[in-house]
Write a protein that holds these residues in place. Structure first.
Motif, PDB file in Angstrom:
ATOM      1  N   GLY A   1      10.130  -1.843  -8.602  1.00 59.27           N
ATOM      2  CA  GLY A   1       9.568  -3.178  -8.400  1.00 59.27           C
ATOM      3  C   GLY A   1       9.255  -3.511  -6.951  1.00 59.27           C
ATOM      4  O   GLY A   1       9.060  -4.691  -6.625  1.00 59.27           O
ATOM      5  N   GLY A   2       9.189  -2.502  -6.079  1.00 60.84           N
ATOM      6  CA  GLY A   2       8.860  -2.763  -4.669  1.00 60.84           C
ATOM      7  C   GLY A   2       7.467  -3.367  -4.533  1.00 60.84           C
ATOM      8  O   GLY A   2       6.582  -3.105  -5.349  1.00 60.84           O
ATOM      9  N   THR A   3       7.300  -4.169  -3.504  1.00 59.74           N
ATOM     10  CA  THR A   3       5.996  -4.819  -3.294  1.00 59.74           C
ATOM     11  C   THR A   3       5.074  -3.901  -2.485  1.00 59.74           C
ATOM     12  O   THR A   3       5.520  -2.920  -1.871  1.00 59.74           O
ATOM     13  CB  THR A   3       6.177  -6.118  -2.484  1.00 59.74           C
ATOM     14  N   ASP A   4       3.815  -4.261  -2.435  1.00 60.79           N
ATOM     15  CA  ASP A   4       2.863  -3.489  -1.630  1.00 60.79           C
ATOM     16  C   ASP A   4       3.254  -3.542  -0.147  1.00 60.79           C
ATOM     17  O   ASP A   4       3.054  -2.590   0.597  1.00 60.79           O
ATOM     18  CB  ASP A   4       1.451  -4.040  -1.821  1.00 60.79           C
ATOM     19  N   GLU A   5       3.800  -4.676   0.293  1.00 59.89           N
ATOM     20  CA  GLU A   5       4.215  -4.807   1.701  1.00 59.89           C
ATOM     21  C   GLU A   5       5.341  -3.797   1.984  1.00 59.89           C
ATOM     22  O   GLU A   5       5.376  -3.149   3.026  1.00 59.89           O
ATOM     23  CB  GLU A   5       4.707  -6.217   2.012  1.00 59.89           C
ATOM     24  N   GLU A   6       6.255  -3.669   1.018  1.00 59.86           N
ATOM     25  CA  GLU A   6       7.358  -2.708   1.215  1.00 59.86           C
ATOM     26  C   GLU A   6       6.841  -1.263   1.207  1.00 59.86           C
ATOM     27  O   GLU A   6       7.314  -0.426   1.970  1.00 59.86           O
ATOM     28  CB  GLU A   6       8.417  -2.893   0.111  1.00 59.86           C
ATOM     29  N   LEU A   7       5.841  -1.037   0.384  1.00 62.09           N
ATOM     30  CA  LEU A   7       5.243   0.304   0.336  1.00 62.09           C
ATOM     31  C   LEU A   7       4.556   0.612   1.673  1.00 62.09           C
ATOM     32  O   LEU A   7       4.692   1.716   2.231  1.00 62.09           O
ATOM     33  CB  LEU A   7       4.237   0.345  -0.820  1.00 62.09           C
ATOM     34  N   ALA A   8       3.842  -0.371   2.186  1.00 59.54           N
ATOM     35  CA  ALA A   8       3.170  -0.201   3.481  1.00 59.54           C
ATOM     36  C   ALA A   8       4.212   0.073   4.569  1.00 59.54           C
ATOM     37  O   ALA A   8       4.025   0.930   5.447  1.00 59.54           O
ATOM     38  CB  ALA A   8       2.357  -1.451   3.820  1.00 59.54           C
ATOM     39  N   GLN A   9       5.351  -0.629   4.504  1.00 58.81           N
ATOM     40  CA  GLN A   9       6.393  -0.438   5.516  1.00 58.81           C
ATOM     41  C   GLN A   9       7.002   0.966   5.419  1.00 58.81           C
ATOM     42  O   GLN A   9       7.283   1.614   6.423  1.00 58.81           O
ATOM     43  CB  GLN A   9       7.487  -1.509   5.364  1.00 58.81           C
ATOM     44  N   LEU A  10       7.148   1.456   4.182  1.00 57.32           N
ATOM     45  CA  LEU A  10       7.674   2.814   3.994  1.00 57.32           C
ATOM     46  C   LEU A  10       6.752   3.844   4.675  1.00 57.32           C
ATOM     47  O   LEU A  10       7.214   4.770   5.352  1.00 57.32           O
ATOM     48  CB  LEU A  10       7.795   3.094   2.489  1.00 57.32           C
ATOM     49  N   VAL A  11       5.441   3.629   4.508  1.00 61.44           N
ATOM     50  CA  VAL A  11       4.490   4.556   5.123  1.00 61.44           C
ATOM     51  C   VAL A  11       4.570   4.441   6.655  1.00 61.44           C
ATOM     52  O   VAL A  11       4.559   5.448   7.378  1.00 61.44           O
ATOM     53  CB  VAL A  11       3.054   4.293   4.602  1.00 61.44           C
ATOM     54  N   ARG A  12       4.694   3.225   7.145  1.00 63.47           N
ATOM     55  CA  ARG A  12       4.824   3.038   8.607  1.00 63.47           C
ATOM     56  C   ARG A  12       6.066   3.742   9.134  1.00 63.47           C
ATOM     57  O   ARG A  12       6.036   4.398  10.173  1.00 63.47           O
ATOM     58  CB  ARG A  12       4.956   1.547   8.946  1.00 63.47           C
TER      59      ARG A  12
END
Ligand code: SAM
Length: 333
Positions: free
Chosen positions: A293-304
């Motif tokens: 259930g992670g958000t897109d913002e959290e996904l973006a942060q993971l990539v960062r």
């Protein structure tokens, strides 16, 4: 579409390219990549499904990741791959959509992939002789690879590149025939140095046939190769053309001449692990985040986080080099 800050690592490298592995399965068993037997492939529910891949791409594209390459394993063994291609080709901001394949199933897929919006194809071809092909791949199939190459041409792919892994003591007699084939059919040919990513962990520096050695052989047969100015500093190959105007040859020399300083690549494995380097010993788990259930913002942060952690170089030549646990087929080449 809101653009996000670009993915720049601690060494100032901007990340614009993503390799997407869609499977760890393959229909051949190249010794430099996979084990021959006793393989346990990922269960289907551990693979990212197309929606998850699409979601990941939609998150990274506004961060500047506009070049996509689908790989594996062998991507053409993933069912309905054309449907993924069609979806990826429509993602806003994606500029380049390419595929790397061993070519064996390409004759039957070329047309639907083209119709789905695939722009470019790299086809692996290490040998022109059936005997060497079999020694490497431990399977039959060279004829099918040729059929695949010609089919890709026939259906209208203009940017077809052949990739040949070069192995000292094995593929030297293939160099000139490969060069001749590429010149005859006006295909771009790239030689890749053997990297320590074989599943059986037999890699030895002595087996690395360097780009410089290959160039000498080609020049002795076909005449001088002159360097082609680089259009894109992050491209891994050093390109040359024959002075007679027939054919173009590239050398990807990650072992003898590492190009990490210009690396712009990220990878996502078939089971959704994000990696900042082929040789990384750490993964960032995008699948877990997406499935919990992670958000897109959290996904973006993971990539960062993954990008910020990127090392200056792979360090194959250093005493501290640690081989990743994953072999090439488990990462996506
Ligand atoms: N199955 C597809 C194919 O054969 O092109 C895509 C995946 S394959 C892992 C991608 C590329 O990685 C191929 O060109 C392959 O030859 C190359 N490769 C695999 N293992 C390698 C190694 N240990 N060193 C250098 N290149 C390797």
């Amino acid at each position: 579409m809101t653009l996000c800050p670009p993915l720049i690592d601690s060494f100032g490298r901007q990340h614009t390219s993503l390799r997407i592995s869609v499977t760890d399965r393959c229909n051949i068993r190249c010794f430099y990549c996979m084990p021959d037997e006793n393989l346990t492939f990922l269960p289907r529910d551990e693979l990212l499904d197309f929606e998850e891949i699409l979601r990941f791409v939609k998150v990274v594209a506004p961060m500047g990741v506009t070049q996509l390459r689908i790989t594996g394993g062998e991507p053409l063994v993933r069912r309905d791959l054309n449907k993924l291609v069609a979806q990826l080709s429509k993602v806003p901001l994606v500029e380049d959509l390419a595929l790397t394949t061993n070519g064996i199933l390409l004759a039957e897929h070329a047309q639907i992939l083209r119709d789905a919006g695939l722009q470019r194809i790299n086809i692996s071809l290490d040998a022109m002789s059936e005997e060497t092909f079999k020694k490497i791949s431990r399977r039959d199939g060279l004829d099918q690879v040729f059929q695949g190459i010609f089919a890709a041409r026939r259906v209208g792919f203009t940017k077809i590149r052949l990739n040949a892994v070069a192995i000292r003591g094995l593929t030297e007699p293939e160099i000139v025939p490969l060069g001749r084939f590429a010149r005859q059919h006006d295909l771009e040919l790239r030689f890749i140095e053997f990297m320590p990513l074989d599943a059986e962990r037999n890699w030895d520096q002595q087996q690395v046939l360097s780009g410089a050695d290959i160039r000498r052989q080609l020049e002795a047969e076909f005449g001088r190769l002159e360097p082609v100015p680089r259009e894109d500093p992050s491209q891994p190959a050093i390109d040359y053309r024959f002075v007679d105007g027939k054919g173009r040859i590239g050398f990807i020399n990650p072992v003898s001449e590492p190009f990490c300083g210009d690396c712009n690549r990220l990878r996502i494995t078939a089971e959704g692990q994000v990696r900042n380097c082929l040789f990384s010993i750490v993964d960032w788990d995008a699948r877990q985040l997406m499935r919990n259930g992670g958000t897109d913002e959290e996904l973006a942060q993971l990539v960062r986080d993954c990008v910020v952690d990127k090392k200056a170089g792979h360090g194959i030549d250093s005493d501290e080099f640690i081989r990743p646990q994953r072999a090439m087929y488990q990462i996506g080449g």
